[in-house]
Design a protein around this motif. Sequence first.
Motif, mmCIF file in Angstrom:
data_model
loop_
_atom_site.group_PDB
_atom_site.id
_atom_site.type_symbol
_atom_site.label_atom_id
_atom_site.label_comp_id
_atom_site.label_asym_id
_atom_site.label_seq_id
_atom_site.Cartn_x
_atom_site.Cartn_y
_atom_site.Cartn_z
ATOM 1 N N ARG A 264 0.829 -1.204 0.000
ATOM 2 C CA ARG A 264 0.000 0.000 0.000
ATOM 3 C C ARG A 264 0.867 1.258 0.000
ATOM 4 O O ARG A 264 0.549 2.249 -0.664
ATOM 5 C CB ARG A 264 -0.926 -0.026 1.212
ATOM 6 N N LYS A 265 1.958 1.220 0.736
ATOM 7 C CA LYS A 265 2.837 2.387 0.800
ATOM 8 C C LYS A 265 3.390 2.753 -0.571
ATOM 9 O O LYS A 265 3.453 3.944 -0.931
ATOM 10 C CB LYS A 265 3.982 2.096 1.776
ATOM 11 N N TYR A 266 3.780 1.735 -1.339
ATOM 12 C CA TYR A 266 4.413 1.998 -2.643
ATOM 13 C C TYR A 266 3.475 1.724 -3.824
ATOM 14 O O TYR A 266 3.918 1.741 -4.974
ATOM 15 C CB TYR A 266 5.665 1.132 -2.777
ATOM 16 N N ASP A 267 2.206 1.476 -3.531
ATOM 17 C CA ASP A 267 1.201 1.206 -4.558
ATOM 18 C C ASP A 267 1.618 0.040 -5.463
ATOM 19 O O ASP A 267 1.550 0.098 -6.693
ATOM 20 C CB ASP A 267 0.945 2.449 -5.419
ATOM 21 N N LEU A 268 2.053 -1.054 -4.832
ATOM 22 C CA LEU A 268 2.411 -2.273 -5.569
ATOM 23 C C LEU A 268 1.164 -3.120 -5.810
ATOM 24 O O LEU A 268 0.294 -3.226 -4.942
ATOM 25 C CB LEU A 268 3.410 -3.116 -4.773
ATOM 26 N N GLN A 269 1.091 -3.737 -6.967
ATOM 27 C CA GLN A 269 0.108 -4.781 -7.206
ATOM 28 C C GLN A 269 0.714 -6.111 -6.749
ATOM 29 O O GLN A 269 1.928 -6.328 -6.892
ATOM 30 C CB GLN A 269 -0.265 -4.856 -8.689
ATOM 31 N N ILE A 270 -0.101 -6.988 -6.208
ATOM 32 C CA ILE A 270 0.374 -8.280 -5.710
ATOM 33 C C ILE A 270 -0.328 -9.404 -6.459
ATOM 34 O O ILE A 270 -1.551 -9.378 -6.630
ATOM 35 C CB ILE A 270 0.106 -8.441 -4.193
ATOM 36 N N ILE A 271 0.454 -10.382 -6.899
ATOM 37 C CA ILE A 271 -0.090 -11.620 -7.457
ATOM 38 C C ILE A 271 0.211 -12.724 -6.458
ATOM 39 O O ILE A 271 1.371 -13.041 -6.200
ATOM 40 C CB ILE A 271 0.515 -11.941 -8.832
ATOM 41 N N GLU A 272 -0.834 -13.283 -5.882
ATOM 42 C CA GLU A 272 -0.705 -14.292 -4.838
ATOM 43 C C GLU A 272 -0.989 -15.678 -5.424
ATOM 44 O O GLU A 272 -2.127 -15.988 -5.766
ATOM 45 C CB GLU A 272 -1.680 -13.998 -3.697
ATOM 46 N N ASN A 273 0.042 -16.475 -5.575
ATOM 47 C CA ASN A 273 -0.118 -17.834 -6.097
ATOM 48 C C ASN A 273 -0.520 -18.752 -4.947
ATOM 49 O O ASN A 273 0.288 -19.075 -4.079
ATOM 50 C CB ASN A 273 1.183 -18.320 -6.738
ATOM 51 N N ASP A 274 -1.778 -19.155 -4.963
ATOM 52 C CA ASP A 274 -2.325 -20.024 -3.921
ATOM 53 C C ASP A 274 -2.866 -21.294 -4.572
ATOM 54 O O ASP A 274 -3.974 -21.748 -4.264
ATOM 55 C CB ASP A 274 -3.434 -19.282 -3.173
ATOM 56 N N ALA A 275 -2.050 -21.859 -5.488
ATOM 57 C CA ALA A 275 -2.513 -22.960 -6.326
ATOM 58 C C ALA A 275 -2.920 -24.197 -5.533
ATOM 59 O O ALA A 275 -3.710 -25.005 -6.008
ATOM 60 C CB ALA A 275 -1.446 -23.335 -7.351
ATOM 61 N N TRP A 276 -2.378 -24.356 -4.314
ATOM 62 C CA TRP A 276 -2.748 -25.512 -3.503
ATOM 63 C C TRP A 276 -4.060 -25.294 -2.772
ATOM 64 O O TRP A 276 -4.589 -26.225 -2.155
ATOM 65 C CB TRP A 276 -1.646 -25.822 -2.491
ATOM 66 N N GLY A 277 -4.571 -24.049 -2.820
ATOM 67 C CA GLY A 277 -5.845 -23.767 -2.182
ATOM 68 C C GLY A 277 -5.831 -24.089 -0.699
ATOM 69 O O GLY A 277 -4.847 -23.835 0.002
ATOM 70 N N PRO A 278 -6.900 -24.706 -0.198
ATOM 71 C CA PRO A 278 -7.015 -24.937 1.250
ATOM 72 C C PRO A 278 -6.365 -26.237 1.717
ATOM 73 O O PRO A 278 -6.765 -26.803 2.722
ATOM 74 C CB PRO A 278 -8.538 -24.998 1.441
ATOM 75 N N LEU A 279 -5.349 -26.702 0.984
ATOM 76 C CA LEU A 279 -4.723 -27.978 1.333
ATOM 77 C C LEU A 279 -4.104 -27.946 2.726
ATOM 78 O O LEU A 279 -4.182 -28.924 3.462
ATOM 79 C CB LEU A 279 -3.668 -28.328 0.286
ATOM 80 N N GLU A 280 -3.478 -26.831 3.082
ATOM 81 C CA GLU A 280 -2.881 -26.691 4.408
ATOM 82 C C GLU A 280 -3.901 -26.046 5.344
ATOM 83 O O GLU A 280 -4.246 -24.876 5.179
ATOM 84 C CB GLU A 280 -1.619 -25.838 4.341
#
Length: 464
Positions: A264-280
Amino acid sequence: MTTWPPDPAKLMRPVYRSLASSIAGAIDSGKLQPGERLPTHRELAYQLGISVQTVSRAYEELIRTDLVVGEVGRGTYVKDPASDHRAPPFQRIDGSERVIDCSMLTPVRGALHDTALTSALREMSRETPPADWFSFRPRHAYQSHMQPALRWLKLCGLAPHPEQVLPVNGATVAMNVAVMTAATSGDLVVTEDMGHHTLKTLARIYGLRLTGLACDEQGILPDALDHAARHHGARVLYVMPSGNSPRTLSMGAKRRTDIVALARKYDLQIIENDAWGPLEPDRPPPLAALAPERVFHVSGVSKCLMPALRFGWLVVPQPHVTAAFSQHMVTDWMANPLSADIVSRWIADGTALKLLNWQRDMLARRNALVRRHLGGLGVWSNPHGMHVWLPLPGHWDETSFVSSARQHGVAVAPGHAFETGVTRSPHRGVRICLGGPNDAELAEALRLVAWLAQNRPGPEFLTF
């Protein structure tokens, strides 16, 4: 090649394995340089006094482990792992040899999967309206699938508006769309110093700059991200925060909050790879739940339910919905309705949760096997993870370890395949995937890996 080829008197049986090991050692030591041409099969056979077939088998072993490449009409050349962005971490296994494949990331499979898929296809043949099969309109085709999608995303810790949810043909497509939408040519994308193996190629295709950032056991260090944004103008952060990175790094709740604050401070976009989903289970909320206005959340079911179902969802930040859906339409048009219908049925009738819990139990058993066989070797893992990371002791390098393991019938993935920076990562090791083999095969593979790690490379490995 003044110090190579090897002394024929030192080749041990089976000779082709001994020769392959000698060539791998010459590559590791620098006696054979990247791009250097090896002798022809006939030339080397004559020099060593062995058969041409033996040399051919040795070269085939080296090709399978991606140490050399054969070019028709030109010969066989030493590969350069650091510059070969297209080389995948998994090995080529054609079924002609007995190899326990721990290089390919795949879930555990059992009779439960066969029964579930057979049942779903039978029901679909009776019940699915023809319009679902013949629609070329993505929104119309997936209207009935949205509620199951939202139920699954709730398991992932998300509650997006339906308009933000883009059904896609798996996490790879979601990743591609997210990168195209979040970044423009010339932007600096930052990620873990050892991250997703396709990101380097993807960045090159789209004209993006890519830098790997320093990490600890929880992933990217906030100071490293702050420096990249403040001094180098980073625009996009690509991150694997939930144990699915090569070194199984898992962000705690505070680290996630710190990363979001910097974005938020630097106005970055984030790509969150959560390909395993709710496995953990019992993991912290995803980054997309903390900063929905700037996080592209990637999820899928091929890893935690069934590999053949290349289906998933990209949750898009509200300001980018129109752009992301347009990017998807021009590159992939729409997700496969057949896979979408199977997944939706399974979520609705409880099959997906049953398969998910079964997968968790199986992976917990396999991680217990890892602790039994590799527990004293500093292995990195998660309780329900699909792979583990084995740091290599100083007497081993990745190339020779992977080659030696393959010669003994076990395929593992070298750490350099996941490097995201232009310089070598300080983390030397191998990724060992747990889902492909059965329990007995996995135990055998882990015993071999443990034995290799505790010994020094040399001819004695041929008699294990």
